[in-house]
Design a protein around this motif. Structure first.
Motif, PDB file in Angstrom:
ATOM      1  N   GLU A 374       0.856  -1.177   0.000  1.00 12.74           N
ATOM      2  CA  GLU A 374       0.000   0.000   0.000  1.00 12.74           C
ATOM      3  C   GLU A 374       0.896   1.231   0.000  1.00 12.74           C
ATOM      4  O   GLU A 374       1.790   1.341   0.823  1.00 12.74           O
ATOM      5  N   VAL A 375       0.666   2.097  -0.962  1.00  9.26           N
ATOM      6  CA  VAL A 375       1.431   3.344  -1.001  1.00  9.26           C
ATOM      7  C   VAL A 375       0.452   4.503  -0.932  1.00  9.26           C
ATOM      8  O   VAL A 375      -0.493   4.574  -1.716  1.00  9.26           O
ATOM      9  N   VAL A 376       0.665   5.360   0.041  1.00 12.01           N
ATOM     10  CA  VAL A 376      -0.173   6.559   0.146  1.00 12.01           C
ATOM     11  C   VAL A 376       0.605   7.713  -0.471  1.00 12.01           C
ATOM     12  O   VAL A 376       1.719   8.022  -0.042  1.00 12.01           O
ATOM     13  N   LEU A 377       0.011   8.279  -1.504  1.00 12.40           N
ATOM     14  CA  LEU A 377       0.636   9.439  -2.139  1.00 12.40           C
ATOM     15  C   LEU A 377      -0.020  10.697  -1.610  1.00 12.40           C
ATOM     16  O   LEU A 377      -1.249  10.826  -1.618  1.00 12.40           O
ATOM     17  N   GLU A 378       0.799  11.594  -1.112  1.00 12.28           N
ATOM     18  CA  GLU A 378       0.292  12.892  -0.669  1.00 12.28           C
ATOM     19  C   GLU A 378       0.976  13.967  -1.489  1.00 12.28           C
ATOM     20  O   GLU A 378       2.159  13.848  -1.811  1.00 12.28           O
ATOM     21  N   ASN A 379       0.212  14.984  -1.803  1.00 13.09           N
ATOM     22  CA  ASN A 379       0.814  16.107  -2.510  1.00 13.09           C
ATOM     23  C   ASN A 379       0.820  17.305  -1.577  1.00 13.09           C
ATOM     24  O   ASN A 379      -0.224  17.785  -1.158  1.00 13.09           O
ATOM     25  N   ALA A 398      -6.100   0.249 -12.509  1.00  8.64           N
ATOM     26  CA  ALA A 398      -6.476   1.410 -11.684  1.00  8.64           C
ATOM     27  C   ALA A 398      -5.312   1.901 -10.825  1.00  8.64           C
ATOM     28  O   ALA A 398      -5.317   3.035 -10.355  1.00  8.64           O
ATOM     29  N   GLU A 399      -4.295   1.061 -10.634  1.00  8.93           N
ATOM     30  CA  GLU A 399      -3.139   1.448  -9.808  1.00  8.93           C
ATOM     31  C   GLU A 399      -1.989   1.976 -10.655  1.00  8.93           C
ATOM     32  O   GLU A 399      -0.902   2.238 -10.144  1.00  8.93           O
ATOM     33  N   ASP A 400      -2.232   2.139 -11.955  1.00  6.14           N
ATOM     34  CA  ASP A 400      -1.155   2.477 -12.888  1.00  6.14           C
ATOM     35  C   ASP A 400      -0.664   3.917 -12.722  1.00  6.14           C
ATOM     36  O   ASP A 400       0.469   4.237 -13.075  1.00  6.14           O
ATOM     37  N   GLY A 401      -1.530   4.775 -12.221  1.00  6.53           N
ATOM     38  CA  GLY A 401      -1.096   6.137 -11.910  1.00  6.53           C
ATOM     39  C   GLY A 401      -0.832   7.019 -13.110  1.00  6.53           C
ATOM     40  O   GLY A 401       0.127   7.791 -13.107  1.00  6.53           O
ATOM     41  N   VAL A 402      -1.682   6.905 -14.136  1.00  7.49           N
ATOM     42  CA  VAL A 402      -1.527   7.798 -15.285  1.00  7.49           C
ATOM     43  C   VAL A 402      -2.653   8.824 -15.247  1.00  7.49           C
ATOM     44  O   VAL A 402      -3.828   8.485 -15.409  1.00  7.49           O
ATOM     45  N   ALA A 403      -2.271  10.079 -15.029  1.00  6.74           N
ATOM     46  CA  ALA A 403      -3.276  11.134 -14.959  1.00  6.74           C
ATOM     47  C   ALA A 403      -4.040  11.185 -16.271  1.00  6.74           C
ATOM     48  O   ALA A 403      -3.454  11.178 -17.340  1.00  6.74           O
ATOM     49  N   GLY A 404      -5.355  11.211 -16.173  1.00  7.53           N
ATOM     50  CA  GLY A 404      -6.168  11.323 -17.372  1.00  7.53           C
ATOM     51  C   GLY A 404      -6.580  10.002 -17.967  1.00  7.53           C
ATOM     52  O   GLY A 404      -7.438   9.955 -18.839  1.00  7.53           O
ATOM     53  N   ALA A 405      -5.968   8.907 -17.509  1.00 10.65           N
ATOM     54  CA  ALA A 405      -6.336   7.599 -18.048  1.00 10.65           C
ATOM     55  C   ALA A 405      -6.856   6.699 -16.944  1.00 10.65           C
ATOM     56  O   ALA A 405      -7.912   6.083 -17.073  1.00 10.65           O
ATOM     57  N   GLU A 414      -4.211  16.898  -1.333  1.00 13.83           N
ATOM     58  CA  GLU A 414      -4.981  15.666  -1.564  1.00 13.83           C
ATOM     59  C   GLU A 414      -4.108  14.435  -1.371  1.00 13.83           C
ATOM     60  O   GLU A 414      -2.887  14.518  -1.277  1.00 13.83           O
ATOM     61  N   LYS A 415      -4.806  13.288  -1.350  1.00  9.37           N
ATOM     62  CA  LYS A 415      -4.149  11.992  -1.141  1.00  9.37           C
ATOM     63  C   LYS A 415      -4.667  10.994  -2.144  1.00  9.37           C
ATOM     64  O   LYS A 415      -5.776  11.145  -2.649  1.00  9.37           O
ATOM     65  N   HIS A 416      -3.893   9.961  -2.396  1.00 13.35           N
ATOM     66  CA  HIS A 416      -4.383   8.857  -3.221  1.00 13.35           C
ATOM     67  C   HIS A 416      -3.705   7.598  -2.706  1.00 13.35           C
ATOM     68  O   HIS A 416      -2.523   7.619  -2.353  1.00 13.35           O
ATOM     69  N   VAL A 417      -4.448   6.513  -2.641  1.00 17.96           N
ATOM     70  CA  VAL A 417      -3.875   5.271  -2.130  1.00 17.96           C
ATOM     71  C   VAL A 417      -3.751   4.255  -3.261  1.00 17.96           C
ATOM     72  O   VAL A 417      -4.705   4.019  -3.996  1.00 17.96           O
ATOM     73  N   TYR A 418      -2.565   3.706  -3.420  1.00 22.71           N
ATOM     74  CA  TYR A 418      -2.323   2.639  -4.400  1.00 22.71           C
ATOM     75  C   TYR A 418      -2.179   1.340  -3.639  1.00 22.71           C
ATOM     76  O   TYR A 418      -1.493   1.287  -2.617  1.00 22.71           O
ATOM     77  N   ARG A 419      -2.838   0.293  -4.134  1.00 22.78           N
ATOM     78  CA  ARG A 419      -2.696  -1.033  -3.514  1.00 22.78           C
ATOM     79  C   ARG A 419      -2.486  -2.066  -4.601  1.00 22.78           C
ATOM     80  O   ARG A 419      -3.255  -2.144  -5.550  1.00 22.78           O
ATOM     81  N   PHE A 420      -1.430  -2.822  -4.451  1.00 20.23           N
ATOM     82  CA  PHE A 420      -1.179  -3.882  -5.432  1.00 20.23           C
ATOM     83  C   PHE A 420      -0.336  -4.964  -4.806  1.00 20.23           C
ATOM     84  O   PHE A 420       0.334  -4.748  -3.789  1.00 20.23           O
ATOM     85  N   VAL A 421      -0.379  -6.136  -5.424  1.00 19.98           N
ATOM     86  CA  VAL A 421       0.492  -7.228  -5.002  1.00 19.98           C
ATOM     87  C   VAL A 421       1.698  -7.217  -5.934  1.00 19.98           C
ATOM     88  O   VAL A 421       1.545  -7.159  -7.159  1.00 19.98           O
ATOM     89  N   ALA A 422       2.890  -7.248  -5.339  1.00 18.13           N
ATOM     90  CA  ALA A 422       4.112  -7.261  -6.158  1.00 18.13           C
ATOM     91  C   ALA A 422       4.294  -8.667  -6.706  1.00 18.13           C
ATOM     92  O   ALA A 422       4.673  -9.574  -5.965  1.00 18.13           O
ATOM     93  N   LYS A 423       3.991  -8.846  -7.985  1.00 14.66           N
ATOM     94  CA  LYS A 423       4.039 -10.206  -8.534  1.00 14.66           C
ATOM     95  C   LYS A 423       5.389 -10.554  -9.143  1.00 14.66           C
ATOM     96  O   LYS A 423       5.778 -11.702  -9.173  1.00 14.66           O
TER      97      LYS A 423
END
Ligand code: C2O
Ligand code: CU
Length: 753
Positions: A374-379, A398-405, A414-423
């Motif tokens: 889990e990565v919490v991004l804060e600006n 949805a976790e790809d982090g491309v603005a606009g896509a 603001e904040k955004h939370v990314y959650r993924f399994v490192a495969k």
């Protein structure tokens, strides 16, 4: 300069020379009719022929260069030249050779006596009566007055004194050019093919510079030929009319200089204004809209480009639903705060950077395979907003982090939370994907390392595991892991060392590891099968790419640095913490991943039948982007958002062919997938399978890559030279049925990149 750059550069330059070379005979031919004496007429005709032959030779050279390009690089490198540009020259040059040249030669040889006689005695299509009335008495009179006749070049020339229509008698040279001569000297059949060659050269030049992939834009080619045919027709009409006037007896005067000047100026004005209006329209059309829905745009583009139904199953899914696990306690948690930071580099230089957590580069994120991250991004204060893209890690869309896509940019506060399994395991990196050309350069990036899970099987472990991030900081210069001076480290002999090299710059970079043999154990996070020990090979790393190298520390210093401009920077590992910088040998051969390590059987190869195949031609062209004129790096002649959308279905086997016809490297990066390199320049990869997410395609190189479409979403596929991407060298891979609610554009919080 590579062979390709030389040949392609010469080819482009030759179009400019060809325009000049075809203009010369065209202009000369047009002036013939104004010659005062047959002698000067013959001489000018001779020069016209000479210039034409020069143009022809130049064209022959162009054909040779085209053939050389074909010979060394293949059909795709000359396709547009052969089908698009060269016919515009070939056709009029052939016509000139067959039609103009015989006429010019006759002028040179002076064999127009018969024509001359016809002109005076035989009925002509134009004002015959007056021609006779004007011509004959004058000739007679002339013969009376000056009964001297001369034999020149085997035919008789009659000295004449013509009475000008004004009634004044003007003595003319003994070999004055008469109406018959002028008729031949102004023949449209002779002049128009030569002028058509110049027109063709001009159109070919424009096509080459503005539409290098013109065969993919048949309408543009049709317009070009339309312009050519119209131009030639107009020239024909003009010259027929001119010949009509020139064939009339009497003195033919060259239009007054002022008139000629005005004529030239008005032609240029006409062309200039139409060019301007066209350009202005294109300029306005190139301005990116305030909002741009990628999927809407793609749906229509896809429908007509891919010949396949948008969503075969009829089901649609939004990218916002393609997330990592929502629930569950994360195995690891990171918080990354984007902020403006004043940093001091080891050299003492102080500079403004944008960082994650105040660190440049951002903190290294280490994790183990299989963990839920889990990565919490804060600006904090990056006013344009930020996102995080996990470069090389195939996370859910949805976790790809491309603005606009896949998300909106995270604005200050603001904040955004990314959650993924490192495969996967290996070396990756992360960076902001909002206005990436600015933000990555400013420092919003960091390394990401996934270590193998501790399982039954023992995994090779390294006592020293060093991540080295090569980056060019805005205003800060080149750094290695944030340092702009030499890094010195003590490593005792026998220690196993792993260097994880990450190139976060916009250009490929060539490194050298001196003082020890080494192995390249992973490329873009993918383990190499049975990597052999190599030495004295330079490592050229794609922008955005990664190489992991390992070695056992010898009993002497080991030096790692960029091949060029190392000037005291780099990493020096030594048994006792001292050592001298060896000098870099810039002539080292490059490590070649196409034949390194051992082959392995693969799920797909060159013989597989692929569900989708895409050809991507990279060109440099002059064009408009977002309201300004620029040199554009195009994919199939287009810049984003006109670039092709590649629509795939989940499970498809997809093959892409990259063809770089431009003059710079394009590191192609596909999000969400790992590509297998099948071949380079037609040669299959023979070593260990070469899996990559960022493939440097150098000028003149052709790569075939393949991947399985196994990660549904809307994915970017772009050049990782962020400056190219910002100019539109970017496209999308879209799974059927996937929709995105996000918009890109000026009016949104998402910057178009
Ligand atoms: Cu590392 Cu789309 O980029
Ligand atoms: Cu590029």
């Amino acid at each position: 300069m590579s062979e390709f750059e030389t040949l392609a550069g010469v080819h482009q330059g030759l179009f400019v020379l060809l325009l000049l070379a075809t203009l010369l005979p065209a202009c000369k031919a047009k002036e013939l009719v104004y010659a005062q004496t047959t002698r000067s007429l013959k001489k000018s005709a001779g020069w016209t022929l000479f210039f034409f032959v020069l143009a022809l030779l130049l064209f022959a050279f162009q054909v040779f260069v085209t053939w050389s390009l074909f010979h060394s690089f293949g059909w795709l490198y000359i396709k547009d030249k052969v089908i698009g540009f060269l016919p515009l020259l070939l056709l009029p040059l052939a016509a000139s050779l067959l039609i103009s040249v015989p006429r010019l030669s006759r002028l040179v040889m002076g064999h127009i006596r018969q024509d001359k006689q016809q002109a005076t005695s035989a009925p002509l299509t134009f004002d015959t009566a007056s021609a006779k009335a004007w011509d004959e008495p004058l000739l007679d009179e002339a013969v009376e007055n000056l009964p001297t006749t001369t034999e020149v070049d085997g035919f008789r020339e009659t000295a004449t004194t013509l009475e000008a229509p004004t009634g004044k008698s003007a003595p003319l040279p003994t070999d004055a050019v008469d109406a018959a001569w002028r008729r031949d000297a102004s023949a449209p059949e002779m002049i128009v093919p030569l002028q058509a060659a110049a027109l063709g050269a001009l159109i070919a030049l424009i096509l080459q510079f503005m539409f290098p992939a013109v065969t993919l834009e048949i309408n543009k080619l049709a317009i070009a030929w339309g312009a050519f045919v119209t131009g030639v027709s107009l020239l024909w009409i003009l010259h027929s009319w001119r010949q009509h006037r020139a064939s009339r007896p009497g003195e033919l005067r060259r239009p007054h200089a002022v008139l000629r000047f005005l004529r030239t100026v008005s032609i240029f004005l006409l062309l200039g204004t139409s060019g301007y209006f066209w350009g202005h329209q294109e300029l306005l059309a190139s301005i990116l809209p305030d909002q741009l829905k990628m999927v809407d745009h793609s749906a229509s583009a896809a429908a007509h480009e891919q010949h396949s139904a948008p969503a075969t199953s009829g089901k649609t899914v939004s990218v916002t639903d393609l997330t990592g696990p929502h629930t569950g306690e994360p195995d690891r948690q990171f918080t990354l705060t984007a902020q403006k930071t004043t940093i001091q580099l080891p050299s003492g230089k102080t500079t403004e950077a944008w960082t994650f957590n105040g660190k440049y580069p951002g903190p290294e994120l280490r994790m183990k395979q299989g963990e839920l991250i889990e990565v919490v991004l804060e600006n904090k204060d990056i006013s344009d907003g930020v996102t995080i893209h996990w470069h090389g890690l195939n996370v859910p869309n949805a976790e790809d982090g491309v603005a606009g896509a896949t998300q909106d940019a995270v604005m200050p506060g603001e904040k955004h939370v990314y959650r993924f399994v490192a495969k996967q395991t290996g070396t990756f990196w992360y960076h902001s994907h909002q206005q990436a050309s600015v933000q990555v350069r400013k420092g919003l990036l960091g390394a990401l390392v996934v270590e193998p899970a501790e399982t039954e099987q023992p995994v090779a472990s390294y006592k020293r595991d060093l991540t080295l991030v090569h980056h060019k900081l805005a205003d800060g210069g080149i750094t290695l892991s944030g340092r702009d001076t030499l890094m010195l480290d003590t490593v005792s002999p026998g220690t196993s060392v792993r260097l994880r090299l990450i190139n976060a710059d916009n250009f490929p970079v060539t490194f050298q590891l001196l003082g020890t043999p080494f192995q390249v154990i992973a490329i873009d996070g993918n383990d190499v099968k049975e990597p052999n020990l190599i030495a004295n090979q330079a490592l050229k790393l794609a922008a955005g790419g990664r190489y992991d190298v390992s070695f056992t520390m010898p009993n002497r210093p080991v030096f790692f640095a960029q091949s060029k401009q190392a000037n005291g920077k780099g990493l020096l590992l030594s048994p006792d913490g001292t050592g001298e910088l060896p000098s870099m040998n810039t002539e080292l051969p490059l490590f070649d991943p196409t034949r390194y390590g051992s082959p392995q059987s693969l799920p797909f190869d060159l013989n597989t039948r692929y569900d989708r195949e895409y050809l991507m031609l990279f060109d440099l062209q002059v064009g408009f982007y977002d309201g300004r004129l620029d040199g554009l790096w195009t994919i199939n002649g287009k810049v984003y958002p006109e670039t092709p959308i590649q629509v795939v279905k989940e499970g498809d086997l997809v093959k892409m062919t990259f063809v770089n016809r431009s003059f710079t490297d394009h590191p192609m990066h596909l999000h969400g997938h790992t590509m297998l390199v099948l071949s380079r320049n037609g040669n299959a990869v023979t070593g260990s399978p070469w899996w990559t997410d960022t493939l440097n395609v150098a000028p003149g190189e052709t790569y075939e890559v393949a991947f399985r479409a196994d990660n549904p979403g809307l994915w970017m596929d772009h050049c990782h030279n962020q400056d190219h991407a910002a100019l539109g060298m970017s496209m999308h891979l879209l799974y059927e049925g996937v929709t995105s609610p996000f918009e890109m554009g000026r009016g949104t919080r998402n910057h178009p990149e």
